[in-house]
Design a protein around this motif. Sequence first.
Motif, mmCIF file in Angstrom:
data_model
loop_
_atom_site.group_PDB
_atom_site.id
_atom_site.type_symbol
_atom_site.label_atom_id
_atom_site.label_comp_id
_atom_site.label_asym_id
_atom_site.label_seq_id
_atom_site.Cartn_x
_atom_site.Cartn_y
_atom_site.Cartn_z
ATOM 1 N N GLY A 173 -9.086 -1.113 12.194
ATOM 2 C CA GLY A 173 -9.562 -1.791 12.774
ATOM 3 C C GLY A 173 -10.833 -2.617 11.440
ATOM 4 N N ILE A 174 -9.905 -2.332 10.084
ATOM 5 C CA ILE A 174 -10.246 -3.195 9.057
ATOM 6 C C ILE A 174 -10.042 -4.302 8.794
ATOM 7 C CG2 ILE A 174 -10.655 -2.393 6.454
ATOM 8 C CD1 ILE A 174 -9.713 0.470 6.982
ATOM 9 N N SER A 175 -11.139 -5.369 8.786
ATOM 10 C CA SER A 175 -11.981 -6.400 8.700
ATOM 11 C C SER A 175 -10.780 -6.809 6.971
ATOM 12 C CB SER A 175 -12.821 -7.106 8.429
ATOM 13 O OG SER A 175 -13.550 -7.296 6.385
ATOM 14 N N GLU A 176 -9.617 -8.292 6.801
ATOM 15 C CA GLU A 176 -9.087 -8.297 5.488
ATOM 16 C C GLU A 176 -9.871 -8.479 3.948
ATOM 17 O OE1 GLU A 176 -6.973 -11.976 6.290
ATOM 18 O OE2 GLU A 176 -6.124 -10.780 8.617
ATOM 19 N N ASN A 177 -10.863 -9.007 4.052
ATOM 20 C CA ASN A 177 -11.705 -9.112 2.906
ATOM 21 C C ASN A 177 -12.350 -7.484 2.471
ATOM 22 O OD1 ASN A 177 -13.564 -8.755 5.107
ATOM 23 N ND2 ASN A 177 -14.608 -9.956 4.712
ATOM 24 N N THR A 178 -11.929 -6.221 3.107
ATOM 25 C CA THR A 178 -12.744 -5.905 2.653
ATOM 26 C C THR A 178 -11.759 -5.007 1.645
ATOM 27 O OG1 THR A 178 -13.885 -4.619 4.968
ATOM 28 C CG2 THR A 178 -13.599 -3.896 3.752
ATOM 29 N N LYS A 179 -12.015 -4.452 0.683
ATOM 30 C CA LYS A 179 -10.935 -3.608 -0.516
ATOM 31 C C LYS A 179 -11.096 -2.776 0.099
ATOM 32 C CE LYS A 179 -13.113 -6.715 -4.283
ATOM 33 N NZ LYS A 179 -13.592 -7.542 -3.701
ATOM 34 N N CYS A 180 -9.534 -2.131 0.357
ATOM 35 C CA CYS A 180 -8.965 -0.308 0.762
ATOM 36 C C CYS A 180 -7.304 0.023 0.578
ATOM 37 C CB CYS A 180 -9.645 -0.082 2.094
ATOM 38 S SG CYS A 180 -8.351 -1.443 3.418
ATOM 39 N N TYR A 181 -7.263 0.970 0.450
ATOM 40 C CA TYR A 181 -5.769 1.306 -0.234
ATOM 41 C C TYR A 181 -5.317 2.237 -0.077
ATOM 42 C CZ TYR A 181 -8.348 -1.165 -3.738
ATOM 43 O OH TYR A 181 -8.802 -2.377 -4.964
ATOM 44 N N GLN A 182 -4.302 3.061 0.796
ATOM 45 C CA GLN A 182 -3.884 3.776 1.247
ATOM 46 C C GLN A 182 -2.896 4.865 1.182
ATOM 47 O OE1 GLN A 182 -0.194 0.021 3.521
ATOM 48 N NE2 GLN A 182 0.508 2.467 3.478
ATOM 49 N N GLU A 183 -3.405 6.264 1.584
ATOM 50 C CA GLU A 183 -3.656 7.204 1.321
ATOM 51 C C GLU A 183 -2.729 8.063 0.703
ATOM 52 O OE1 GLU A 183 -4.347 11.760 3.143
ATOM 53 O OE2 GLU A 183 -3.517 10.265 4.195
ATOM 54 N N ASN A 184 -0.955 7.126 0.804
ATOM 55 C CA ASN A 184 0.311 7.424 0.833
ATOM 56 C C ASN A 184 0.135 6.589 -0.590
ATOM 57 O OD1 ASN A 184 -0.149 5.054 2.129
ATOM 58 N ND2 ASN A 184 2.606 5.115 1.591
ATOM 59 N N ASP A 185 -0.073 5.659 -1.267
ATOM 60 C CA ASP A 185 -0.124 5.393 -2.589
ATOM 61 C C ASP A 185 -0.820 5.834 -3.366
ATOM 62 O OD1 ASP A 185 1.533 2.825 -1.640
ATOM 63 O OD2 ASP A 185 -0.080 2.582 -0.991
ATOM 64 N N ILE A 186 -2.245 6.438 -2.750
ATOM 65 C CA ILE A 186 -2.680 7.757 -4.672
ATOM 66 C C ILE A 186 -1.743 8.444 -4.349
ATOM 67 C CG2 ILE A 186 -5.164 8.404 -4.415
ATOM 68 C CD1 ILE A 186 -6.054 6.091 -2.223
ATOM 69 N N MET A 187 -1.206 8.830 -3.235
ATOM 70 C CA MET A 187 -0.620 9.898 -3.203
ATOM 71 C C MET A 187 0.691 10.107 -4.278
ATOM 72 S SD MET A 187 -0.503 11.375 0.592
ATOM 73 C CE MET A 187 0.514 13.039 -0.400
ATOM 74 N N LEU A 188 1.116 8.808 -4.611
ATOM 75 C CA LEU A 188 1.782 8.641 -5.346
ATOM 76 C C LEU A 188 1.562 8.210 -6.451
ATOM 77 C CD1 LEU A 188 5.028 6.409 -3.648
ATOM 78 C CD2 LEU A 188 4.373 9.217 -4.072
ATOM 79 N N GLY A 189 0.791 7.635 -6.865
ATOM 80 C CA GLY A 189 -0.161 7.726 -7.958
ATOM 81 C C GLY A 189 -0.249 9.090 -8.460
ATOM 82 N N VAL A 190 -0.846 9.927 -8.506
ATOM 83 C CA VAL A 190 -1.183 11.795 -8.822
ATOM 84 C C VAL A 190 0.641 11.862 -9.262
ATOM 85 C CG1 VAL A 190 -1.517 13.690 -8.369
ATOM 86 C CG2 VAL A 190 -2.927 11.940 -6.897
ATOM 87 N N THR A 191 1.163 11.248 -8.363
ATOM 88 C CA THR A 191 2.703 12.218 -8.960
ATOM 89 C C THR A 191 2.984 10.882 -10.102
ATOM 90 O OG1 THR A 191 3.451 12.439 -7.163
ATOM 91 C CG2 THR A 191 5.323 12.391 -8.391
ATOM 92 N N TYR A 192 2.752 9.805 -10.470
ATOM 93 C CA TYR A 192 3.077 8.943 -11.962
ATOM 94 C C TYR A 192 2.071 9.562 -12.247
ATOM 95 C CZ TYR A 192 2.665 5.321 -15.256
ATOM 96 O OH TYR A 192 2.172 4.474 -16.376
ATOM 97 N N LEU A 193 1.426 9.317 -12.300
ATOM 98 C CA LEU A 193 0.417 10.642 -13.790
ATOM 99 C C LEU A 193 0.758 11.498 -13.528
ATOM 100 C CD1 LEU A 193 -3.439 9.647 -12.460
ATOM 101 C CD2 LEU A 193 -1.597 7.737 -13.867
ATOM 102 N N LYS A 194 0.918 12.822 -12.966
ATOM 103 C CA LYS A 194 1.086 14.178 -14.126
ATOM 104 C C LYS A 194 2.691 13.554 -14.508
ATOM 105 C CE LYS A 194 0.780 17.381 -12.035
ATOM 106 N NZ LYS A 194 0.212 18.694 -13.062
ATOM 107 N N ASN A 195 3.755 13.044 -14.297
ATOM 108 C CA ASN A 195 4.793 12.674 -14.908
ATOM 109 C C ASN A 195 4.764 11.888 -16.659
ATOM 110 O OD1 ASN A 195 6.485 14.291 -12.745
ATOM 111 N ND2 ASN A 195 6.853 11.146 -11.547
ATOM 112 N N LEU A 196 3.657 11.489 -16.415
ATOM 113 C CA LEU A 196 3.377 11.144 -17.356
ATOM 114 C C LEU A 196 2.992 11.772 -18.990
ATOM 115 C CD1 LEU A 196 3.850 8.203 -19.072
ATOM 116 C CD2 LEU A 196 1.209 7.523 -18.198
#
Length: 362
Positions: A173-196
Amino acid sequence: MVYLEQTLVNPMNYQKYVYNSIPKCYALEDIDAMNAAGISQVQYYPSLELMGEGIMVGFIDTGIDYTNDVFRNLDGTTRIAGIWDQTIQTGNLPDGLGYGSVYTEEQINEALKSETPGELVPAQDTEGQGTYHASVACGSGNEANRFLGAAPESTIAMVKLKPAKKYIREFYGISENTKCYQENDIMLGVTYLKNLADSYGMPLVICVALGTNFGGHTGSSALAIMLQVCANTSNCIVVTGTGNEANQRHHYQGQFSETVKRKEAEIQVGEGVEAFSMEMWTDIPNLMSVSVVSPSGEVLPMVSARQGRAFSFRFVFERTEVLPQRGVGQDRRRMSAPARRKKRLKQKRRLKKAGILCITAA
């Protein structure tokens, strides 16, 4: 993580999926000033003079303005080791990750030499928050503006998150104009940073200036467990936001007893809000029943949510649909087998039950 076409999977609800399997949505948070945090004193203390040299600081945020002078060395080259922009699908993929575009230190330096850097490295920070966080934490000195970041000699890495998908927003129920991000994308971001960081042979500080109202806040979510594992490894520190909604009245807690078995809480819905979700948590083996009273006085009968069951109820006058569902979350911590046996009873006490009450306008 497995990505499938939406048409190949079941409709999203807690009848078909366990609570922790549906990605939570996270929103942006703020960071306090350096002086209030005591960073300036550490930088200039004679026996310390800690400036971040030899350390990589990685951000999972809205991106970074890599052309800004505060992210450059004295010779004009970049201090950014890499950018993974999840919103751009035309560049090189990061190793082991199937979407977005990665831009290396060499590519960024080439772009900085160009008259049109955006043609070589199109990654941008249209929101400005990632650039702000990175400059406060790592910005080089700017004498004219009397500015200096907390770790001005550190190496920088950035993950620009892509917005949460439409069906995830609709589910919560989150509106289209609310800025939000998915948990799985954040987790893969952690993986990228660790690898780098590993490829550079540097210790890593991961900055996650994001927060969510979803979950029991017991450390049992998939992201929380991943960050805890990172924090428990050598040469890795995790920094997260502590929340900035203390005065927004988004939370409520109550306590039942032998004499107090009923609690009432008023939910004030903002004008124009078409849908929202709220969660109620309690300790097992406690059970809760829920009833909802509409502004016109219509009553949703008391509901005792059961695992795997869900139904809908529509108020006649407000034409609002209420969907009570239930999921279960558990505070799971990594431990050795002997420790697991010793702590089995304590683990049971930490088990949490989530009553998920989703309210959607017709």
